[in-house]
Design a protein around this motif. Structure first.
Motif, PDB file in Angstrom:
ATOM      1  N   GLY A   2     -18.625  -5.372  -1.956  1.00  0.00           N
ATOM      2  CA  GLY A   2     -17.406  -5.886  -1.337  1.00  0.00           C
ATOM      3  C   GLY A   2     -16.149  -5.302  -1.980  1.00  0.00           C
ATOM      4  N   LEU A   3     -15.041  -5.463  -1.291  1.00  0.00           N
ATOM      5  CA  LEU A   3     -13.756  -4.996  -1.823  1.00  0.00           C
ATOM      6  C   LEU A   3     -13.273  -5.948  -2.915  1.00  0.00           C
ATOM      7  CD1 LEU A   3     -12.223  -4.252   1.685  1.00  0.00           C
ATOM      8  CD2 LEU A   3     -12.709  -2.520  -0.058  1.00  0.00           C
ATOM      9  N   ARG A   4     -12.489  -5.402  -3.838  1.00  0.00           N
ATOM     10  CA  ARG A   4     -11.994  -6.199  -4.969  1.00  0.00           C
ATOM     11  C   ARG A   4     -10.465  -6.167  -4.945  1.00  0.00           C
ATOM     12  NH1 ARG A   4     -15.266  -6.479  -9.568  1.00  0.00           N
ATOM     13  NH2 ARG A   4     -13.562  -5.672 -10.801  1.00  0.00           N
ATOM     14  N   ALA A   5      -9.860  -7.351  -5.057  1.00  0.00           N
ATOM     15  CA  ALA A   5      -8.408  -7.430  -4.961  1.00  0.00           C
ATOM     16  C   ALA A   5      -7.800  -8.020  -6.227  1.00  0.00           C
ATOM     17  CB  ALA A   5      -8.016  -8.284  -3.755  1.00  0.00           C
ATOM     18  N   GLY A   6      -6.517  -7.681  -6.438  1.00  0.00           N
ATOM     19  CA  GLY A   6      -5.751  -8.258  -7.534  1.00  0.00           C
ATOM     20  C   GLY A   6      -4.543  -8.975  -6.952  1.00  0.00           C
ATOM     21  N   ASP A  25     -16.124 -13.008   4.033  1.00  0.00           N
ATOM     22  CA  ASP A  25     -16.940 -12.006   3.356  1.00  0.00           C
ATOM     23  C   ASP A  25     -16.103 -10.739   3.266  1.00  0.00           C
ATOM     24  OD1 ASP A  25     -19.205 -13.530   3.117  1.00  0.00           O
ATOM     25  OD2 ASP A  25     -19.876 -13.023   5.153  1.00  0.00           O
ATOM     26  N   GLY A  26     -16.366  -9.946   2.270  1.00  0.00           N
ATOM     27  CA  GLY A  26     -15.774  -8.607   2.291  1.00  0.00           C
ATOM     28  C   GLY A  26     -14.765  -8.334   1.208  1.00  0.00           C
ATOM     29  N   ARG A  64     -10.992  -0.365 -10.762  1.00  0.00           N
ATOM     30  CA  ARG A  64     -12.031  -1.168 -10.099  1.00  0.00           C
ATOM     31  C   ARG A  64     -11.419  -2.091  -9.039  1.00  0.00           C
ATOM     32  NH1 ARG A  64     -14.263  -4.554 -14.193  1.00  0.00           N
ATOM     33  NH2 ARG A  64     -12.077  -4.604 -14.760  1.00  0.00           N
ATOM     34  N   ILE A  65     -10.125  -1.917  -8.773  1.00  0.00           N
ATOM     35  CA  ILE A  65      -9.455  -2.768  -7.764  1.00  0.00           C
ATOM     36  C   ILE A  65      -9.034  -1.932  -6.553  1.00  0.00           C
ATOM     37  CG2 ILE A  65      -7.285  -4.038  -7.394  1.00  0.00           C
ATOM     38  CD1 ILE A  65      -7.841  -5.461  -9.977  1.00  0.00           C
ATOM     39  N   ASP A  66      -9.326  -2.467  -5.361  1.00  0.00           N
ATOM     40  CA  ASP A  66      -9.033  -1.749  -4.109  1.00  0.00           C
ATOM     41  C   ASP A  66      -7.693  -2.167  -3.485  1.00  0.00           C
ATOM     42  OD1 ASP A  66     -11.805  -0.516  -3.771  1.00  0.00           O
ATOM     43  OD2 ASP A  66     -12.300  -2.650  -3.882  1.00  0.00           O
ATOM     44  N   ALA A  67      -7.338  -3.430  -3.637  1.00  0.00           N
ATOM     45  CA  ALA A  67      -6.161  -3.936  -2.901  1.00  0.00           C
ATOM     46  C   ALA A  67      -5.338  -4.863  -3.790  1.00  0.00           C
ATOM     47  CB  ALA A  67      -6.616  -4.690  -1.663  1.00  0.00           C
ATOM     48  N   ILE A  68      -4.019  -4.844  -3.541  1.00  0.00           N
ATOM     49  CA  ILE A  68      -3.107  -5.717  -4.296  1.00  0.00           C
ATOM     50  C   ILE A  68      -2.427  -6.676  -3.313  1.00  0.00           C
ATOM     51  CG2 ILE A  68      -1.034  -5.794  -5.744  1.00  0.00           C
ATOM     52  CD1 ILE A  68      -3.198  -4.314  -7.239  1.00  0.00           C
TER      53      ILE A  68
END
Ligand SMILES: NC(=O)c1ccc[n+]([C@@H]2O[C@H](COP(=O)([O-])OP(=O)(O)OC[C@H]3O[C@@H](n4cnc5c(N)ncnc54)[C@H](O)[C@@H]3O)[C@@H](O)[C@H]2O)c1
Length: 326
Positions: A2-6, A25-26, A64-68
């Motif tokens: 899955g995607l990882r966000a901060g 999910d996701g 390791r983060i995809d989205a903020i």
């Protein structure tokens, strides 16, 4: 995987987005940033995050983060958007995109040079009955959008001219986005009256304006915090076409549809939006498609408010679409 966000900004809306992601999910919020360290750590502990920090650049650069998610006060939105996009991160930014046209344009430049996407959070577009209104009256002649709140205290950050911009700017960008969305067209110009009547910080607190749209429709906008009227509720919208109208009252949760010669029909909806906008953001990232609400939408909403303020000063209609095109 899955995607990882901060998350940057562990306050009210940071909580809302983190909890919305928990229902989907996701994507999962894994890192939490705030200028107040305890808030970041509290969120990390509460939501099973990997870390909480005051060093927001660390989150932005975390490979390791995809989205903020940017859920801070308004004066930091543009800088955080640009830094995140330049680090290759996808961005979900709370409204307003930024407080000035220059800032909105600088965010637009960062979007252009990045392969990542930026979505502006306008949850009201996902209200069931806003969608229904567009379905019933796809080409309105007149649209009325009113958002009248009870008086905001002077001391809250949203009434600070630098951090927030006041009720009319802070919440008005939602109203303006909905006006443009329901009108289905870009605004050519705006003529406004109103101003600062009582907020001690000097921000514009109540305003009425008329927008002329490119498709010949007209939008009427009423925004302020002098009182939330019980009959219409805080959020109220009407759209008219020849022989028919929709009226959305009850915080946009009751829609009354009227067509000449027929019994009016009543539809009920809910204040959906946060989960739906997060679902759309995840979908856009996964499918590598443009987000449904982008920086241009963010720019238009901010510009509609700012040019209304300009009109208060000049006493004349002020242009909008030509500025965006330029
Ligand atoms: N979509 C909506 O319906 C809706 C509703 C309310 C607020 N909002 C928007 O959400 C955003 C946040 O509002 P809120 O009500 O959650 O505010 P809030 O005050 O509850 O939270 C903001 C948080 O950001 C932190 N912060 C401020 N500047 C920062 C920086 N430079 N770096 C890191 N952290 C910083 C603050 O310490 C605070 O914890 C605003 O843009 C607001 O307009 C949207």
């Amino acid at each position: 995987m899955g995607l990882r966000a901060g998350l940057i900004g562990c306050g009210g809306l940071g909580k809302v987005h983190t909890e919305a992601l928990q229902q989907l999910d996701g994507m999962k919020m894994v890192a939490f940033g705030d200028i107040i360290g305890e808030k970041a750590e509290e969120f990390a502990a509460k939501y099973g995050g990997e870390y909480g920090t005051t060093d927001t650049q660390h989150i932005i650069e975390d490979p390791r983060i995809d989205a903020i998610y940017i859920c801070t006060q308004h004066d930091s939105h543009a800088d955080l958007c640009i830094r995140s996009l330049d680090a290759g991160k996808h961005v979900m930014v709370e409204k307003p995109l930024a407080l000035t046209v220059e800032e909105c344009l600088a965010v637009g430049e960062a979007v252009k040079r990045s392969e990542a996407i930026l979505m502006t959070a306008f949850k009201m577009r996902y209200y069931e009955l806003i969608q229904k209104a567009k379905e019933l009256i796809p080409e309105p002649l007149l649209v009325v959008m009113q958002m009248m709140d009870n008086r905001w205290p002077d001391e809250i950050w949203a009434n600070d001219p630098i951090k927030g911009g006041g009720n009319v700017l802070s919440q008005g960008c939602h109203s303006c986005d909905i006006l443009r969305y329901v009108a289905g067209s870009n605004p050519i110009e705006v003529y406004a009256g109103g101003g600062n009547y009582y907020q001690k910080t000097g921000v514009v607190d109540n305003l009425a304006a008329v927008f002329r749209f490119e498709n010949s429709s007209v939008g009427n906008w009423i925004q302020g915090d002098s009182n939330s009227p019980p009959l219409t509720s805080k959020f109220y919208l009407e759209a008219f076409a020849e022989g028919k109208s929709v009226t959305l009252s009850d915080r946009l949760c009751t829609l009354t549809y009227s067509e000449n010669g027929k019994e009016p029909q009543v539809f009920k909806g809910t204040e959906t939006g946060f989960v739906e906008e997060n679902r759309a953001f995840i979908e856009a990232i996964k499918t590598e498609t443009p987000p449904p609400i982008d920086h241009i939408d963010g720019l238009y909403a901010t510009l509609m408010v700012l040019q209304a303020f300009e009109s208060l000063e000049s006493g004349r209609p002020e242009p909008i679409a030509s500025l965006v095109e330029a």
